[in-house]
Design a protein around this motif. Sequence first.
Motif, PDB file in Angstrom:
ATOM      1  N   SER A  51      75.292  26.730 -41.664  1.00 20.59           N
ATOM      2  CA  SER A  51      75.613  25.631 -42.569  1.00 20.59           C
ATOM      3  C   SER A  51      76.808  24.834 -42.067  1.00 20.59           C
ATOM      4  O   SER A  51      77.117  23.774 -42.589  1.00 20.59           O
ATOM      5  N   GLY A  52      77.507  25.370 -41.071  1.00 21.44           N
ATOM      6  CA  GLY A  52      78.682  24.700 -40.535  1.00 21.44           C
ATOM      7  C   GLY A  52      79.967  25.086 -41.243  1.00 21.44           C
ATOM      8  O   GLY A  52      81.032  24.563 -40.939  1.00 21.44           O
ATOM      9  N   GLU A  53      79.890  26.012 -42.194  1.00 20.88           N
ATOM     10  CA  GLU A  53      81.083  26.438 -42.931  1.00 20.88           C
ATOM     11  C   GLU A  53      81.925  27.439 -42.138  1.00 20.88           C
ATOM     12  O   GLU A  53      83.106  27.593 -42.402  1.00 20.88           O
ATOM     13  N   ILE A  80      64.046  27.972 -38.361  1.00 23.54           N
ATOM     14  CA  ILE A  80      64.522  26.655 -37.939  1.00 23.54           C
ATOM     15  C   ILE A  80      63.526  25.569 -38.327  1.00 23.54           C
ATOM     16  O   ILE A  80      63.899  24.537 -38.884  1.00 23.54           O
ATOM     17  N   LYS A  81      62.264  25.793 -38.080  1.00 29.01           N
ATOM     18  CA  LYS A  81      61.236  24.785 -38.330  1.00 29.01           C
ATOM     19  C   LYS A  81      61.042  24.511 -39.820  1.00 29.01           C
ATOM     20  O   LYS A  81      60.879  23.370 -40.231  1.00 29.01           O
ATOM     21  N   ASP A  82      61.077  25.551 -40.632  1.00 29.31           N
ATOM     22  CA  ASP A  82      60.676  25.412 -42.027  1.00 29.31           C
ATOM     23  C   ASP A  82      61.814  25.241 -43.024  1.00 29.31           C
ATOM     24  O   ASP A  82      61.581  25.299 -44.221  1.00 29.31           O
ATOM     25  N   TYR A  83      63.031  24.989 -42.537  1.00 23.31           N
ATOM     26  CA  TYR A  83      64.120  24.741 -43.484  1.00 23.31           C
ATOM     27  C   TYR A  83      63.796  23.492 -44.302  1.00 23.31           C
ATOM     28  O   TYR A  83      63.328  22.489 -43.788  1.00 23.31           O
ATOM     29  N   ASN A  84      64.062  23.570 -45.589  1.00 24.79           N
ATOM     30  CA  ASN A  84      63.786  22.456 -46.505  1.00 24.79           C
ATOM     31  C   ASN A  84      65.099  21.941 -47.080  1.00 24.79           C
ATOM     32  O   ASN A  84      65.762  22.644 -47.836  1.00 24.79           O
ATOM     33  N   GLY A  88      69.315  22.286 -51.359  1.00 21.10           N
ATOM     34  CA  GLY A  88      70.632  21.981 -51.882  1.00 21.10           C
ATOM     35  C   GLY A  88      71.802  22.594 -51.137  1.00 21.10           C
ATOM     36  O   GLY A  88      72.909  22.620 -51.640  1.00 21.10           O
ATOM     37  N   PHE A  89      71.603  23.126 -49.959  1.00 19.05           N
ATOM     38  CA  PHE A  89      72.729  23.576 -49.157  1.00 19.05           C
ATOM     39  C   PHE A  89      72.515  23.133 -47.719  1.00 19.05           C
ATOM     40  O   PHE A  89      71.410  22.823 -47.307  1.00 19.05           O
ATOM     41  N   LYS A  90      73.622  23.088 -47.000  1.00 14.38           N
ATOM     42  CA  LYS A  90      73.575  22.597 -45.622  1.00 14.38           C
ATOM     43  C   LYS A  90      72.897  23.617 -44.712  1.00 14.38           C
ATOM     44  O   LYS A  90      73.068  24.823 -44.872  1.00 14.38           O
ATOM     45  N   PHE A  91      72.145  23.086 -43.770  1.00 10.73           N
ATOM     46  CA  PHE A  91      71.538  23.907 -42.727  1.00 10.73           C
ATOM     47  C   PHE A  91      71.530  23.039 -41.489  1.00 10.73           C
ATOM     48  O   PHE A  91      70.824  22.037 -41.438  1.00 10.73           O
ATOM     49  N   ASN A  92      72.344  23.375 -40.519  1.00 12.71           N
ATOM     50  CA  ASN A  92      72.439  22.600 -39.297  1.00 12.71           C
ATOM     51  C   ASN A  92      71.508  23.230 -38.273  1.00 12.71           C
ATOM     52  O   ASN A  92      71.777  24.317 -37.754  1.00 12.71           O
ATOM     53  N   ASP A  93      70.382  22.542 -37.999  1.00 11.68           N
ATOM     54  CA  ASP A  93      69.400  23.124 -37.087  1.00 11.68           C
ATOM     55  C   ASP A  93      69.968  23.308 -35.682  1.00 11.68           C
ATOM     56  O   ASP A  93      69.600  24.224 -34.965  1.00 11.68           O
ATOM     57  N   THR A  94      70.897  22.453 -35.276  1.00 12.26           N
ATOM     58  CA  THR A  94      71.527  22.611 -33.967  1.00 12.26           C
ATOM     59  C   THR A  94      72.316  23.915 -33.917  1.00 12.26           C
ATOM     60  O   THR A  94      72.228  24.662 -32.939  1.00 12.26           O
ATOM     61  N   LEU A  95      73.075  24.206 -34.980  1.00 12.22           N
ATOM     62  CA  LEU A  95      73.809  25.471 -35.033  1.00 12.22           C
ATOM     63  C   LEU A  95      72.849  26.653 -35.091  1.00 12.22           C
ATOM     64  O   LEU A  95      73.091  27.687 -34.465  1.00 12.22           O
ATOM     65  N   ALA A 125      57.511  19.778 -33.314  1.00  6.64           N
ATOM     66  CA  ALA A 125      57.937  20.361 -32.042  1.00  6.64           C
ATOM     67  C   ALA A 125      59.205  19.696 -31.507  1.00  6.64           C
ATOM     68  O   ALA A 125      59.918  20.272 -30.692  1.00  6.64           O
ATOM     69  N   LYS A 126      59.500  18.500 -31.993  1.00  6.12           N
ATOM     70  CA  LYS A 126      60.597  17.692 -31.457  1.00  6.12           C
ATOM     71  C   LYS A 126      61.946  18.411 -31.476  1.00  6.12           C
ATOM     72  O   LYS A 126      62.689  18.357 -30.500  1.00  6.12           O
ATOM     73  N   ILE A 127      62.279  19.091 -32.544  1.00  6.67           N
ATOM     74  CA  ILE A 127      63.574  19.764 -32.632  1.00  6.67           C
ATOM     75  C   ILE A 127      63.757  20.766 -31.489  1.00  6.67           C
ATOM     76  O   ILE A 127      64.820  20.846 -30.883  1.00  6.67           O
TER      77      ILE A 127
END
Length: 145
Positions: A51-53, A80-84, A88-95, A125-127
Motif C-alpha cells: 500500500s506504500g505505508e 497483482i492482476k485481480d486487485y480491485n 477502499g485501500f491503496k494497493f501499489n501494483d509496482t510495489l 497482461a500490460k502490467i
Amino acid sequence: MGLLHGSKGSLSCLAMILMLVFGSTKGDINKDKEMCENQLMGLAGCLPYVSGEAKVPTKECCSELKIVLNKSTVCLCIMIKDYNPSLGFKFNDTLAMRLPDSCNMHASLSECPNLLHLQPGSGEAKIFEDHTKKQHHSFTSEETK
C-alpha cells in the motif's frame, strides 16, 4: 490510524480482496484461484508494504511470501492482476511486483501472463509486460555504467 494497521484490519481487507477475486472467476484460472485462496490470506502482513505505508516489507511478510512462491508463483500473479481499487485501500501494483526482490527472493513475474492465460499485449497482461520492460531497462542501464 490507517485501514491496514493491525492484524484485524489487514485480514479484513485481504478477506474482501479474496471474496472479489474468487467470487467471479472464469475458465482455467478457477483452479488456480482456489489453490491460492489460503496462500494469499497469509500475505496479509504484506499489505502495509504494497500500500506504500511501509518502506520495506516485514519479516513476517517475507516469510509468508516465501511459502507462497515455493508453492506457486501464480498466486502472486493473481493477487497483482485481480486487485480491485473499489475496496477502499491503496494497493501499489509496482510495489507488489517488487515484493519478491524486496524480500531477497526470486520470482519471475514475467511469466505471469502465461501462468494466468492472458493474451499477450492485452490490458490485463500490460502490467506484467511493463514491469518486465522496466526491469530489463534498469538492468541494461546498470551494465553500461
